[in-house]
Design an enzyme around this catalytic site. Structure first.
Site, mmCIF file in Angstrom:
data_model
loop_
_atom_site.group_PDB
_atom_site.id
_atom_site.type_symbol
_atom_site.label_atom_id
_atom_site.label_comp_id
_atom_site.label_asym_id
_atom_site.label_seq_id
_atom_site.Cartn_x
_atom_site.Cartn_y
_atom_site.Cartn_z
ATOM 1 N N CYS A 104 -27.385 -131.021 -15.183
ATOM 2 C CA CYS A 104 -27.423 -132.255 -15.965
ATOM 3 C C CYS A 104 -28.745 -132.954 -15.754
ATOM 4 O O CYS A 104 -29.108 -133.290 -14.625
ATOM 5 C CB CYS A 104 -26.282 -133.175 -15.557
ATOM 6 S SG CYS A 104 -26.288 -134.747 -16.423
ATOM 7 N N GLY A 105 -29.448 -133.226 -16.826
ATOM 8 C CA GLY A 105 -30.761 -133.837 -16.708
ATOM 9 C C GLY A 105 -30.737 -135.332 -16.884
ATOM 10 O O GLY A 105 -31.776 -135.970 -16.869
#
Length: 266
Positions: free
Chosen positions: A98-99
Site C-alpha cells: 500500500c503506497g
C-alpha cells in the site's frame, strides 16, 4: 468406493514486513516478498523521489529485524538525497504494497512529477507478445498463484527484465530498481507491463522512472488515466486475448486490435 486423491504439498508466497531505513532514518514498513530486495529498495527510493538516480545510493545492507519477524534494509544515501528524504518523510505501515498508508496530506498522495520526455511508439501486437513472454518468466506465480509481476520490454516486444512480488506496487518498484541498478537498458526506449490493474500510483511510478508507456492486464482507474495523459505516459489496459483498450496517448500505439474509449470515458 473410489480411492482418495493423493496428497500434495502446496507452496505459499512469502510475505514479510520489510522496513526501509535511509541514513538511519526509519521511513517505511512494507509487506513484501523477500526477494530482489536491493532492487526493491532502489526502485522505492527512486519512485518516492528520495533519490533521482541509483548512484546516489552509496551502500545497502539487508538483515533481519531485531525480533526476527521481518527484514530491515539499511540504505546509505547522499546528503542531498537525505535532504529530500527529510522533506518528504512519512511513516508507512499498511497492507501489502500500500503506497498511501501514512500519507499525512492529500498533496503527498499525488505529488508533482515532471512529464516523461520519452515518445516511444509500439505496435499493439508487441504488447501481447511481451505479456506472453513475461508470463513464462513468472516463476513465483507459477509455483504459488499469489504474486504480481512487472516487466520491461523494448519497442519490439522483447522482455529484458521481470520482477515479482505479492504486491503490485512492490513488483514495479523492483523492476524499476533492477533497471536502474543494471543500467543495461534505457527505460525511455521501451514500455512497462504489469499483471495487475493500473492504479494512479502505478502510473506515477512509471513516470518517475522515465518510462513513457504502461500496459496492464486489467483496467486503469479514472485518476490513473488522467494522470497518464498529463505525464505523457501512453496507457493501455485489458491487454489480453489479442485485444486491449487505449486510455492515454493512443496515437503512440499502432492500432489494429485495440479499442479506444469514447471521449470522456475512462
Amino acid at each position: 468406493m473410489a480411492e482418495p486423491a493423493g496428497e500434495e504439498t502446496d507452496r505459499l508466497a512469502a510475505e514479510v514486513p520489510v522496513a526501509l531505513e535511509f541514513n538511519g532514518i526509519s521511513y517505511a514498513v512494507m509487506l513484501a516478498t523477500p526477494s530482489d530486495l536491493e532492487d526493491f529498495a532502489t526502485g522505492f527510493a527512486l519512485t518516492e523521489g528520495i533519490i533521482s538516480r541509483a548512484s546516489q545510493i552509496y551502500g545497502m545492507e539487508v538483515g533481519e529485524s531485531c525480533d526476527g519477524k521481518g527484514i530491515v534494509i539499511s540504505i546509505e544515501i547522499s546528503s542531498a538525497s537525505e535532504h529530500a528524504l527529510k522533506m518528504r518523510r512519512r511513516s508507512l505501515s499498511g497492507r501489502t504494497g500500500c503506497g498511501l498508508c501514512g500519507v499525512e496530506a492529500l498533496p503527498d498522495a499525488v505529488r508533482p512529477i515532471a512529464a516523461v520526455e520519452a515518445d516511444v511508439r509500439v505496435r499493439v501486437s508487441r504488447l501481447f507478445e511481451a505479456l506472453q513472454a513475461m508470463r513464462g518468466r513468472q516463476s513465483l506465480f507459477q509455483a504459488t498463484g499469489a504474486t504480481h509481476a512487472a516487466g520491461w520490454a523494448d519497442e519490439e516486444g522483447r522482455v529484458h527484465c521481470v520482477r515479482e512480488d505479492v504486491g503490485r506496487h512492490n513488483a514495479l518498484d523492483k523492476l524499476i530498481g533492477a533497471m536502474h541498478r543494471q543500467q543495461e537498458c534505457d527505460p525511455s526506449s521501451g514500455f512497462a507491463l504489469v499483471s495487475s490493474r493500473a492504479s494512479f500510483e502505478m502510473v506515477q511510478k512509471t513516470a518517475a522512472a522515465g518510462i513513457g508507456m504502461l500496459a496492464s492486464v486489467s483496467a486503469p482507474t479514472s485518476l490513473a488515466a488522467d494522470l497518464a495523459a498529463r505525464l505523457n505516459v501512453a496507457l493501455a489496459g485489458f491487454v489480453r486475448e489479442r485485444q486491449c483498450v487505449l486510455y492515454a496517448h493512443a496515437h503512440r500505439f499502432a492500432v489494429r486490435e485495440a479499442m479506444v474509449p469514447e471521449e470522456g470515458a475512462k
